[in-house]
Motif scaffolding. Sequence first.
Motif, PDB file in Angstrom:
ATOM      1  N   MET B 333      -9.831  17.365 -36.332  1.00 24.65           N
ATOM      2  CA  MET B 333      -8.689  17.711 -35.507  1.00 24.65           C
ATOM      3  C   MET B 333      -8.064  19.044 -35.885  1.00 24.65           C
ATOM      4  O   MET B 333      -7.844  19.321 -37.060  1.00 24.65           O
ATOM      5  CB  MET B 333      -7.656  16.608 -35.663  1.00 24.65           C
ATOM      6  CG  MET B 333      -6.554  16.679 -34.673  1.00 24.65           C
ATOM      7  SD  MET B 333      -5.399  15.366 -34.991  1.00 24.65           S
ATOM      8  CE  MET B 333      -4.426  16.110 -36.258  1.00 24.65           C
ATOM      9  N   ASN B 404      -7.630  21.039 -28.475  1.00 22.43           N
ATOM     10  CA  ASN B 404      -8.846  20.246 -28.303  1.00 22.43           C
ATOM     11  C   ASN B 404      -9.907  20.983 -27.508  1.00 22.43           C
ATOM     12  O   ASN B 404     -11.101  20.856 -27.760  1.00 22.43           O
ATOM     13  CB  ASN B 404      -8.514  18.921 -27.613  1.00 22.43           C
ATOM     14  CG  ASN B 404      -7.858  17.951 -28.566  1.00 22.43           C
ATOM     15  OD1 ASN B 404      -8.018  18.082 -29.775  1.00 22.43           O
ATOM     16  ND2 ASN B 404      -7.121  17.006 -28.050  1.00 22.43           N
ATOM     17  N   LYS B 407     -11.458  23.411 -29.827  1.00 16.97           N
ATOM     18  CA  LYS B 407     -12.281  22.671 -30.792  1.00 16.97           C
ATOM     19  C   LYS B 407     -13.596  22.268 -30.162  1.00 16.97           C
ATOM     20  O   LYS B 407     -14.656  22.369 -30.773  1.00 16.97           O
ATOM     21  CB  LYS B 407     -11.507  21.440 -31.250  1.00 16.97           C
ATOM     22  CG  LYS B 407     -12.266  20.559 -32.215  1.00 16.97           C
ATOM     23  CD  LYS B 407     -11.325  19.668 -33.005  1.00 16.97           C
ATOM     24  CE  LYS B 407     -10.682  18.600 -32.182  1.00 16.97           C
ATOM     25  NZ  LYS B 407     -11.476  17.376 -32.106  1.00 16.97           N
ATOM     26  N   ASP B 418     -17.895  16.679 -32.588  1.00 15.73           N
ATOM     27  CA  ASP B 418     -16.475  16.894 -32.310  1.00 15.73           C
ATOM     28  C   ASP B 418     -15.709  15.598 -32.577  1.00 15.73           C
ATOM     29  O   ASP B 418     -15.862  14.620 -31.859  1.00 15.73           O
ATOM     30  CB  ASP B 418     -16.345  17.298 -30.838  1.00 15.73           C
ATOM     31  CG  ASP B 418     -14.936  17.721 -30.483  1.00 15.73           C
ATOM     32  OD1 ASP B 418     -14.718  18.102 -29.315  1.00 15.73           O
ATOM     33  OD2 ASP B 418     -14.055  17.677 -31.357  1.00 15.73           O
ATOM     34  N   ILE B 420     -12.083  13.294 -33.387  1.00 14.47           N
ATOM     35  CA  ILE B 420     -10.638  13.312 -33.170  1.00 14.47           C
ATOM     36  C   ILE B 420      -9.881  13.166 -34.474  1.00 14.47           C
ATOM     37  O   ILE B 420      -8.691  13.380 -34.536  1.00 14.47           O
ATOM     38  CB  ILE B 420     -10.166  12.173 -32.250  1.00 14.47           C
ATOM     39  CG1 ILE B 420     -10.520  10.815 -32.864  1.00 14.47           C
ATOM     40  CG2 ILE B 420     -10.747  12.306 -30.881  1.00 14.47           C
ATOM     41  CD1 ILE B 420      -9.561   9.735 -32.461  1.00 14.47           C
ATOM     42  N   GLU B 462      -2.419  12.366 -31.834  1.00 18.52           N
ATOM     43  CA  GLU B 462      -2.831  13.658 -32.362  1.00 18.52           C
ATOM     44  C   GLU B 462      -1.815  14.187 -33.357  1.00 18.52           C
ATOM     45  O   GLU B 462      -0.973  13.454 -33.806  1.00 18.52           O
ATOM     46  CB  GLU B 462      -3.027  14.628 -31.201  1.00 18.52           C
ATOM     47  CG  GLU B 462      -3.837  14.037 -30.076  1.00 18.52           C
ATOM     48  CD  GLU B 462      -5.276  14.413 -30.186  1.00 18.52           C
ATOM     49  OE1 GLU B 462      -5.798  14.487 -31.302  1.00 18.52           O
ATOM     50  OE2 GLU B 462      -5.886  14.638 -29.145  1.00 18.52           O
TER      51      GLU B 462
END
Lengths: 194, 489
Positions: B333, B404, B407, B418, B420, B462
Amino acid sequence: MGSSSSSINHIPDAEKLMQETGFSAAHIFRLYERFEVLDRDGTGQLRPEDFGAVRELAMNPIGDRIIRAFFSPGQETVDFAAFVRILAHFRPTVTNWTRDGAQTEPANSRTRKLKFAFQLYDQDRDGKISREELLEVLRMMLGLQVTEEQLQSIAERAIQEADLDRDDAISFDEFRKSLEKVNIDHKMSTRFLS
Amino acid sequence: MTWFTFPADNLLCRCLCISITAWLALLFVFGIVPAVLGVSFGVRRLYMRTLLKIFEWATSRMEMGAKEKNEQLYKPYSNGIIAKEPSSSLQQEIQELRGSASCLRSEPEFEMADIFYFCRRGVESIVDDEVTKRFSAQELESWNLLTRSNYNFRHISLRLTVVWGFGVLIRYGVLLPLRVTLAVTGICLLLVLTTLVGFLPNRELRSYLSEKIHLMCYRFCVRALTAIITYHNRENKPKNGGICVSNHTTPIDVIILANDGYYSMVGQVHGGLIGMVQRAMVKSSAHIWFERSEVRDRHLVAKRLSDHVADKTKQPILIFPEGTCINNTSVMMFKKGSFEIDCTVYPVAIKYDPQFGDAFWNSSKFGMVNYLLRMMSSWAIVCSVWYLPPMNKEKGEDAVQFANRVKAAIAAQGGLVDLIWDGGLKRAKVKDAFKEEQQKLYSKVLFGEQDEGGRRDNTQLEAENPEEDKSNQDEKNDNENTVNAPRNK
């Protein structure tokens, strides 16, 4: 020297564990590596905190119960053998197991899997899931998402359905009966790659 | 016995002198001169090709050895021990459980079997989880003749052992001293020259020279690590007034990127050698160093960054939004702080080739000095850097969504997974919000969508303030000396 890292030979009791649990040498080796990763202070024993370090487990509503299932009542540490024996419950069921009364049942038989799940409910190990124990698990799985009345009514309904001898608790046999049609093998098994 | 030892001594002295001279000459011609002038003789690439040939030979020998003994050479499934079903949702799995269990019901209800779902997921995560394995070094498919990456590779014949021994001699006897010398030279030059340039009155001259000096010193550092870097898409290089973000694997990332561009660094003020370097750097160009106390003040941090990007004469800022080192198989993240600033973001993806030396810094296993020694005694650090096209925050997008998106772009380019999860989970505990999310999903199965009482508002999964502050607190006690990873964003 080139090969300085671990091999199956220095895992304690590897042969015995393989026989008891049915894990292959590759599995035992991998599980030992995992055990070492979890055993952060390198003592050869796991404590509840070491399990707690696994994030996905910490977010599991019944995570704490699962962790406690690894520890025998009264014990505060788990060694590698015990770790593997508990995980053996989750091997897919061997279908061609012949019923030989003399030998002990394998850890991953349907009955043993059910017993494992039963004990997640039955914390005081008295062989019955009382209403209070059922409520505790429901609270863990639902948290603050439902009201207390809803919890009570769910518990009431569940006990009424499963409790055949009307003693207001669910014994292991009643538990097993209510799950007759569930594909336990599929739902309580982890596919270990070989 | 003096008559016996005297000629031997003389001979020894002479040998020593010759070898030292040769060594220094080598160093000067192939190390210092190219670094100062910015040219490359292509020695490192030749070295890399030679090494690859040797590794191929080593692998084929090991395969032959394994075939003779009829055994498996490669560890099966180095990525995991269990086959995880493609993630079916909680709803789906519980419906399946139900479907096999009971007869038709008019309303969904609790079933005793529901517990199986949570139980199995729990046990699966004990055996193998996505996060813990990102914080240990990636395992190699075959051996690269370094003991540290020898994960139970057997079938190492005598010939291979000899080659390995020779490799040890070269790495520790020849390469390591060479590299250490280069590194020391580079740092000294940086300290001295930036301080000198700081005294110049003319601003333009100062920034011009400062750029040249910084680049030169980073070239020294790159040679000190024998880093073989391939830069892709250099037309997308970050420009002034923007922020450059990248995935973070090691403190060396800074050197890799700064070797090709002139950036402003961000980070905490340290003591010791790094502190000296920081102070020297600031004399000749604008870097953003925060005192420990200032780091926790998000507004102050944001303001200083915004002021810097607003000034178009200043270089782009280099930021690692993950906040911690990940093992280069995934991207975790991104902290949203750097994406709240209103400017162009230039994403960069860095991917290391672990065959020549694993660059990942496992800060819980190795301290900084130990880590640098390991780096300098590997074969080389080989990596690829991709400059991705610049991105801006779109209308209606908030900082988290923007983060995000960036990312995902970086993960896609670098071939990384990828995730979270927050890299800060390395140290901090999982928030209850995650557990609540599971409870919510399960209650939906039982009751459908409802707005009953007793429900808390679901906080975002998040990046959040309390979580970052907690991970800041933990990191204060850590000796992770990344010069360039802002903790509080």
